[in-house]
Design a protein around this motif. Structure first.
Motif, PDB file in Angstrom:
ATOM      1  N   ILE A  86       0.760  -1.134   0.011  1.00 46.59           N
ATOM      2  CA  ILE A  86      -0.017   0.022   0.043  1.00 46.59           C
ATOM      3  C   ILE A  86       0.660   1.390  -0.051  1.00 46.59           C
ATOM      4  CG2 ILE A  86      -1.725   1.453   1.341  1.00 46.59           C
ATOM      5  CD1 ILE A  86      -2.946  -1.468   2.322  1.00 46.59           C
ATOM      6  N   ILE A  87       1.982   1.312   0.820  1.00 45.68           N
ATOM      7  CA  ILE A  87       3.045   2.480   0.725  1.00 45.68           C
ATOM      8  C   ILE A  87       3.533   2.624  -0.744  1.00 45.68           C
ATOM      9  CG2 ILE A  87       5.003   3.310   1.897  1.00 45.68           C
ATOM     10  CD1 ILE A  87       4.300   1.772   4.559  1.00 45.68           C
ATOM     11  N   ARG A  88       3.941   1.551  -1.230  1.00 44.04           N
ATOM     12  CA  ARG A  88       4.531   1.860  -2.446  1.00 44.04           C
ATOM     13  C   ARG A  88       3.712   2.316  -3.574  1.00 44.04           C
ATOM     14  NH1 ARG A  88       5.399  -1.500  -6.515  1.00 44.04           N
ATOM     15  NH2 ARG A  88       4.312  -3.305  -5.269  1.00 44.04           N
ATOM     16  N   LEU A  89       2.299   1.902  -3.334  1.00 43.80           N
ATOM     17  CA  LEU A  89       1.471   2.347  -4.241  1.00 43.80           C
ATOM     18  C   LEU A  89       1.162   3.723  -4.177  1.00 43.80           C
ATOM     19  CD1 LEU A  89      -1.056   1.362  -6.195  1.00 43.80           C
ATOM     20  CD2 LEU A  89      -2.363   1.211  -4.310  1.00 43.80           C
ATOM     21  N   LEU A  90       1.015   4.284  -2.776  1.00 50.52           N
ATOM     22  CA  LEU A  90       0.749   5.670  -2.527  1.00 50.52           C
ATOM     23  C   LEU A  90       2.059   6.544  -3.055  1.00 50.52           C
ATOM     24  CD1 LEU A  90      -0.875   5.347   0.954  1.00 50.52           C
ATOM     25  CD2 LEU A  90      -1.917   5.667  -1.232  1.00 50.52           C
ATOM     26  N   ILE A  91       3.010   6.062  -2.872  1.00 53.64           N
ATOM     27  CA  ILE A  91       4.377   6.914  -3.173  1.00 53.64           C
ATOM     28  C   ILE A  91       4.302   6.997  -4.616  1.00 53.64           C
ATOM     29  CG2 ILE A  91       6.967   6.788  -3.455  1.00 53.64           C
ATOM     30  CD1 ILE A  91       7.029   5.457  -0.678  1.00 53.64           C
ATOM     31  N   GLY A  92       4.062   5.956  -5.463  1.00 48.86           N
ATOM     32  CA  GLY A  92       3.948   6.031  -6.854  1.00 48.86           C
ATOM     33  C   GLY A  92       2.876   7.012  -7.524  1.00 48.86           C
ATOM     34  N   ILE A  93       1.605   6.938  -6.715  1.00 50.56           N
ATOM     35  CA  ILE A  93       0.672   7.782  -7.185  1.00 50.56           C
ATOM     36  C   ILE A  93       0.944   9.281  -6.808  1.00 50.56           C
ATOM     37  CG2 ILE A  93      -1.729   8.526  -6.627  1.00 50.56           C
ATOM     38  CD1 ILE A  93      -2.490   5.688  -5.960  1.00 50.56           C
ATOM     39  N   LEU A  95       4.097  10.666  -6.761  1.00 53.25           N
ATOM     40  CA  LEU A  95       5.260  10.978  -7.926  1.00 53.25           C
ATOM     41  C   LEU A  95       4.644  11.560  -9.101  1.00 53.25           C
ATOM     42  CD1 LEU A  95       8.053   8.687  -7.022  1.00 53.25           C
ATOM     43  CD2 LEU A  95       7.884  10.946  -6.380  1.00 53.25           C
ATOM     44  N   ALA A  96       3.914  10.380  -9.841  1.00 52.26           N
ATOM     45  CA  ALA A  96       3.166  10.424 -10.999  1.00 52.26           C
ATOM     46  C   ALA A  96       2.052  11.716 -11.022  1.00 52.26           C
ATOM     47  CB  ALA A  96       2.601   9.231 -11.255  1.00 52.26           C
ATOM     48  N   GLY A  97       1.530  11.848  -9.900  1.00 50.75           N
ATOM     49  CA  GLY A  97       0.536  12.818  -9.773  1.00 50.75           C
ATOM     50  C   GLY A  97       1.141  14.130 -10.077  1.00 50.75           C
ATOM     51  N   ILE A  98       2.315  14.480  -9.216  1.00 52.36           N
ATOM     52  CA  ILE A  98       2.784  15.898  -9.056  1.00 52.36           C
ATOM     53  C   ILE A  98       3.447  15.934 -10.459  1.00 52.36           C
ATOM     54  CG2 ILE A  98       4.922  17.197  -8.257  1.00 52.36           C
ATOM     55  CD1 ILE A  98       4.408  15.570  -5.764  1.00 52.36           C
ATOM     56  N   GLY A  99       3.802  14.968 -11.115  1.00 52.01           N
ATOM     57  CA  GLY A  99       4.557  15.093 -12.652  1.00 52.01           C
ATOM     58  C   GLY A  99       3.525  15.563 -13.383  1.00 52.01           C
ATOM     59  N   GLU A 107      11.386  18.846 -17.889  1.00 52.20           N
ATOM     60  CA  GLU A 107      12.216  17.733 -17.568  1.00 52.20           C
ATOM     61  C   GLU A 107      11.945  17.245 -16.106  1.00 52.20           C
ATOM     62  OE1 GLU A 107      13.789  21.017 -18.144  1.00 52.20           O
ATOM     63  OE2 GLU A 107      13.955  20.631 -20.244  1.00 52.20           O
ATOM     64  N   ILE A 108      11.693  18.147 -15.482  1.00 54.06           N
ATOM     65  CA  ILE A 108      11.540  17.705 -13.965  1.00 54.06           C
ATOM     66  C   ILE A 108      10.265  16.705 -14.109  1.00 54.06           C
ATOM     67  CG2 ILE A 108      10.869  18.297 -11.501  1.00 54.06           C
ATOM     68  CD1 ILE A 108      12.493  20.732 -11.846  1.00 54.06           C
ATOM     69  N   SER A 109       9.141  17.310 -14.707  1.00 51.96           N
ATOM     70  CA  SER A 109       7.886  16.639 -14.722  1.00 51.96           C
ATOM     71  C   SER A 109       8.237  15.131 -15.289  1.00 51.96           C
ATOM     72  CB  SER A 109       6.516  17.470 -15.231  1.00 51.96           C
ATOM     73  OG  SER A 109       6.793  17.572 -16.675  1.00 51.96           O
ATOM     74  N   THR A 110       8.784  15.154 -16.320  1.00 55.94           N
ATOM     75  CA  THR A 110       8.975  13.972 -16.905  1.00 55.94           C
ATOM     76  C   THR A 110       9.728  12.848 -16.285  1.00 55.94           C
ATOM     77  OG1 THR A 110       9.348  14.960 -18.984  1.00 55.94           O
ATOM     78  CG2 THR A 110      10.091  12.638 -19.172  1.00 55.94           C
ATOM     79  N   ILE A 111      10.824  13.375 -15.225  1.00 50.49           N
ATOM     80  CA  ILE A 111      11.606  12.617 -14.223  1.00 50.49           C
ATOM     81  C   ILE A 111      10.576  12.059 -13.479  1.00 50.49           C
ATOM     82  CG2 ILE A 111      13.206  12.436 -12.306  1.00 50.49           C
ATOM     83  CD1 ILE A 111      14.857  14.352 -14.356  1.00 50.49           C
ATOM     84  N   ILE A 114       8.211   9.461 -14.880  1.00 49.51           N
ATOM     85  CA  ILE A 114       8.846   8.031 -14.975  1.00 49.51           C
ATOM     86  C   ILE A 114       9.384   7.543 -13.605  1.00 49.51           C
ATOM     87  CG2 ILE A 114      11.028   7.015 -15.860  1.00 49.51           C
ATOM     88  CD1 ILE A 114      10.990   9.058 -18.276  1.00 49.51           C
ATOM     89  N   SER A 115       9.713   8.140 -12.487  1.00 49.27           N
ATOM     90  CA  SER A 115       9.898   7.511 -11.341  1.00 49.27           C
ATOM     91  C   SER A 115       8.695   6.887 -10.878  1.00 49.27           C
ATOM     92  CB  SER A 115      10.514   8.333 -10.310  1.00 49.27           C
ATOM     93  OG  SER A 115      10.445   9.520 -10.806  1.00 49.27           O
ATOM     94  N   GLY A 116       7.541   7.523 -11.003  1.00 48.73           N
ATOM     95  CA  GLY A 116       6.144   7.130 -10.710  1.00 48.73           C
ATOM     96  C   GLY A 116       5.996   5.770 -11.171  1.00 48.73           C
ATOM     97  N   TYR A 117       6.189   5.534 -12.437  1.00 49.59           N
ATOM     98  CA  TYR A 117       5.926   4.276 -13.377  1.00 49.59           C
ATOM     99  C   TYR A 117       6.776   3.229 -12.636  1.00 49.59           C
ATOM    100  CZ  TYR A 117       3.386   5.238 -17.648  1.00 49.59           C
ATOM    101  OH  TYR A 117       2.331   5.587 -18.478  1.00 49.59           O
ATOM    102  N   VAL A 118       8.318   3.571 -12.605  1.00 54.43           N
ATOM    103  CA  VAL A 118       9.205   2.707 -11.920  1.00 54.43           C
ATOM    104  C   VAL A 118       8.574   1.949 -10.431  1.00 54.43           C
ATOM    105  CG1 VAL A 118      11.452   2.207 -10.970  1.00 54.43           C
ATOM    106  CG2 VAL A 118      11.055   3.559 -13.195  1.00 54.43           C
ATOM    107  N   VAL A 119       8.223   3.091  -9.747  1.00 51.11           N
ATOM    108  CA  VAL A 119       7.948   2.574  -8.552  1.00 51.11           C
ATOM    109  C   VAL A 119       6.432   1.609  -8.596  1.00 51.11           C
ATOM    110  CG1 VAL A 119       6.846   3.260  -6.190  1.00 51.11           C
ATOM    111  CG2 VAL A 119       8.775   4.499  -6.941  1.00 51.11           C
ATOM    112  N   LEU A 120       5.540   2.181  -9.296  1.00 51.79           N
ATOM    113  CA  LEU A 120       4.455   1.258  -9.338  1.00 51.79           C
ATOM    114  C   LEU A 120       4.653  -0.045 -10.063  1.00 51.79           C
ATOM    115  CD1 LEU A 120       2.050   4.146 -10.317  1.00 51.79           C
ATOM    116  CD2 LEU A 120       1.897   2.960  -8.313  1.00 51.79           C
ATOM    117  N   LEU A 121       5.511   0.042 -11.245  1.00 50.46           N
ATOM    118  CA  LEU A 121       5.799  -1.092 -11.887  1.00 50.46           C
ATOM    119  C   LEU A 121       6.603  -2.056 -11.590  1.00 50.46           C
ATOM    120  CD1 LEU A 121       5.633  -0.140 -15.854  1.00 50.46           C
ATOM    121  CD2 LEU A 121       4.272  -1.975 -14.875  1.00 50.46           C
TER     122      LEU A 121
END
Ligand code: ADP
Ligand code: MG
Length: 694
Positions: A86-93, A95-99, A107-111, A114-121
């Motif tokens: 659950i924690i991982r899911l929230l962090i991912g959401i 990161l991606a949400g802010i981006g 550049e920052i939003s792309t990063i 992508i990190s949102g994707y990585v955490v979630l996937l």
């Protein structure tokens, strides 16, 4: 060979369970390897391979899985990794949400995205790659991974993220509901006694049931489980045997009565002299039977597992064809939210077989659990299928349709012997037989015969016994055994057992048996269900016809030896398949005293009240704990319900998939709707499966 059992912690997919089983089975020094996904259990037998080696092989296949000894597993199992997920899911959401939704430099939003994707996937992709490299197979994780990455590259960020977010939420919910069903199945079979109150002198000490010896005295108080089988030597109690027999009526026990482990003292207190070690006790045998039952996989189950390993590559191939060739033959473009790549990705997500792979084994497991709660032990998921297809049931007479508790009606004497002598010579020999007739004769002859020395005892199945005693050769059995004809028309409705001493007929014992309560009713219900009923008996024609007519059985065959019964059953089975009715099953119901071969030969061998007879349990496929034949109807009901629910789940899963597929082909609905459908279907099927336990 030594048997090993472990809990596989963190095993989270049915397909992975199969992979582990296949991998270990390849090692020729490991025998009877089995991985049960529903129970997270690994069992195998070996003399040579060490636990470390097995663990290494398991880790190679599934690095996250841990092998835990059964005893220690109890606490570990409860602590699951749901929290970290659950924690991982929230962090991912986050990161991606802010981006996605804040106005940061590109550049920052792309990063961030992508990190949102990585955490979630992370977990899904890791599982997909592991499967791909370890066993060159692609599974649902692989489908999800390429769908997401694909969505990212065609520019559909929100879609791609939704896919993985929903999939992860689904996984968490799924794990929760599987844990729940595992727990309810466990509660259902919660008959294992934790301790025994061992009486030593005047003191009482709490010990493990495994440590109690035969002959020890144990005390069982109100509310406690009887931990071991034995005889009551002091006190009185009312026993609740429902977890063993499914009967809710309380049983009264007092001094001298046998009690079975697993029953609960509802009222009173008793002291028991233990008669079996824990391993041989009723509770342990039931638990072992049920455990092993779910290990034997049904054909549907293995079919689903096999099918999904061929199915996924085909689906991926098909998706590739859609992606590459659609734009060549139609006006559909490659990219864009209606493009061929996007459509191929939807197709991939829809084709995940997860709901089927999970619900089918869980259904069989629930069916077996439910029946054992009713006092019906079914020895494998195959038999759940078979019971539903029973077209004809053949019953043994003595002890199955009738009580098998014979009353001695009359003793005839010939030559110079008197009644007491006839009974004595019968009893001395019958003391070595287990047949219901034997038990009734011994009961009637009240003198002590324990210390009589006899020689050359032999039991002639379906006929009687012979033995040597004080230089006399004695036969006790039916007319065929002693070579005589019964000409007395007046006693045709009784079972006549002759006693022959040194070639001279000494006398005959006439016994009467009673029809069991509820028999007529059960036979009527079976006939109403369209199941043909037959009776095969070794007894004479007159009795057979009289009893058969009285209870309304359709087909009666008498004067059969055990091998005749065997041959007839074989003929019946062949007949059904010859008339093109291959799915039709023939069941045989017996007490298993001398019917083991028939029990084993029938499609479904059912033994009654059989927990006492080792050979009956060995030979039969279904053991009914009580003497109550109406349990057969119950077993049929449970098997029908289980199969119905499996079918519902299959039809439901497949239709939802087809509908989504259809909608997506005509351009309605996207990837994340497809994921939503898949996860939803899986959870609904799991809940539907739980209805079996109700
Ligand atoms: P069923 O098919 O009714 O269970 P069995 O095959 O067990 O009957 O036995 C058939 C007949 O053989 C009995 O009715 C009885 O006459 C005779 N018989 C079998 N075992 C014994 C025994 N131990 N003592 C005396 N008679 C026996
Ligand atoms: Mg019999």
């Amino acid at each position: 060979m030594k048997k090993y059992e472990f809990i596989l912690k963190n095993l989270d997919c049915a397909a992975c369970a199969n992979e582990i089983q296949e991998k270990l089975s390849k090692n020729s020094k490991l025998y009877n390897v089995n991985v049960n996904f529903a129970k997270l259990k690994l069992t195998y037998e070996t003399n040579e391979v060490t636990v470390d080696e097995v663990e290494k092989a398991v880790k190679e296949q599934e690095p996250e899985v841990e092998m835990i000894e059964i005893d220690k597993s109890k606490n570990e199992e409860e602590k699951s990794k749901i929290g970290t997920q659950i924690i991982r899911l929230l962090i991912g959401i986050m990161l991606a949400g802010i981006g996605l939704y804040t106005k940061l430099p590109l550049e920052i939003s792309t990063i961030l995205i992508i990190s949102g994707y990585v955490v979630l996937l992370y977990r899904t992709t890791k599982n997909a790659l592991k499967m791909l490299f370890a066993s060159k197979k692609i599974n649902e994780n692989f489908l999800i991974t390429i769908s997401c990455i694909g969505a990212y590259f065609v520019g559909e960020h929100l879609e791609g993220l939704m896919v993985i977010i929903l999939y992860e939420i689904g996984k968490i919910l799924e794990e929760k509901s599987i844990n729940k069903s595992r727990k309810s199945i466990k509660d259902l079979m919660n008959i294992k006694p934790e301790y025994a109150n061992l009486k030593i002198g005047n003191k009482i000490e709490q010990v493990k049931p495994e440590d109690v010896q035969i002959g020890n005295i144990i005390v069982v108080k109100q509310g406690e489980k009887v931990p071991l089988d034995g005889k009551v030597i002091k006190g009185k109690a009312e026993l609740n045997t429902s977890s063993l027999t499914g009967e809710s009526k309380l049983a009264q026990v007092e001094e001298g009565k046998q009690v079975l482990s697993g029953s609960i003292v509802a009222d009173g207190m008793i002291e028991i002299e233990v008669s079996e070690k824990y391993e041989q006790s009723t509770v342990n045998r039931i638990l072992e039977l049920v455990e092993n039952a779910t290990d034997k996989k049904a054909k549907t189950e293995t079919f689903v597992n096999k099918a999904s390993s061929i199915y996924t590559p085909i689906v991926v191939g098909f998706a590739a064809i859609i992606a590459i060739f659609l734009p060549i033959f139609t006006s559909i473009p490659y990219v864009g939210d209606n493009g061929s790549i996007y459509r191929a990705l939807i197709f991939l997500v829809i084709s995940c077989p997860c709901s089927i792979a999970i619900s089918v084994p869980l259904s069989y497991f629930s069916g077996i659990g439910k029946s054992s709660k009713e006092g019906i032990l079914i020895k494998g998921s195959d038999y759940i299928d078979a019971i539903k297809n029973i077209r004809e049931i053949v019953f043994d007479k003595t002890g199955t349709l009738t009580k098998g508790e014979f009353d001695i009606k009359k003793i005839e004497t010939y030559a110079d012997y008197d009644e007491n002598e006839v009974l004595k010579y019968a009893a001395i020999g019958e003391n070595y037989s287990n047949h219901p007739i034997a038990r009734s004769i011994i009961k009637k002859y009240s003198h002590d015969i324990k210390n009589e020395n006899i020689e050359d005892f032999a039991e002639i199945a379906g006929k009687g016994i012979s033995y040597k005693y004080q230089d006399k050769i004695i036969f006790v059995g039916n007319s065929e055994l002693v070579g005589t004809e019964n000409s007395n028309k007046n006693d045709f409705d009784m079972t006549k057992i002759y006693v022959k001493i040194n070639d001279i007929l000494a006398g005959a014992i006439l016994l009467g048996d009673e029809i069991k309560e509820g028999t007529t009713e059960t036979i009527r219900k079976l006939n109403n269900l369209g199941i043909k009923t037959s009776m095969f008996t070794g007894d004479n024609k007159e009795i057979a016809e009289k009893i058969g007519k009285e209870i309304g059985i359709q087909n009666i065959k008498s004067e059969m030896l055990p091998q005749d019964k065997y041959n007839e059953i074989e003929k019946l089975i062949n007949n059904y398949s010859n008339i093109g009715n291959k799915g039709a099953k023939v069941a045989f119901v017996g007490d298993g005293i001398n019917d083991s071969p028939v029990l084993a030969r029938a499609d479904v061998g059912i033994s009654m009240g059989g927990i006492g007879s080792e050979s009956a349990i060995e030979a039969s496929d279904v053991v009914i704990m009580t003497d109550n034949i109406s349990k057969i109807i119950k077993a049929i009901e449970i098997s029908k319900k289980t199969c119905k629910i499996i079918k519902q789940n299959l039809i439901f899963s497949i239709s939802v998939k087809l509908i989504i597929l259809l909608l997506s082909t005509i351009g309605i609905g996207g990837i994340w709707q497809a994921v939503f459908a898949d996860v939803g279907v899986t959870i609904i099927t799991i809940f539907n499966t739980l209805r079996i336990l109700k």
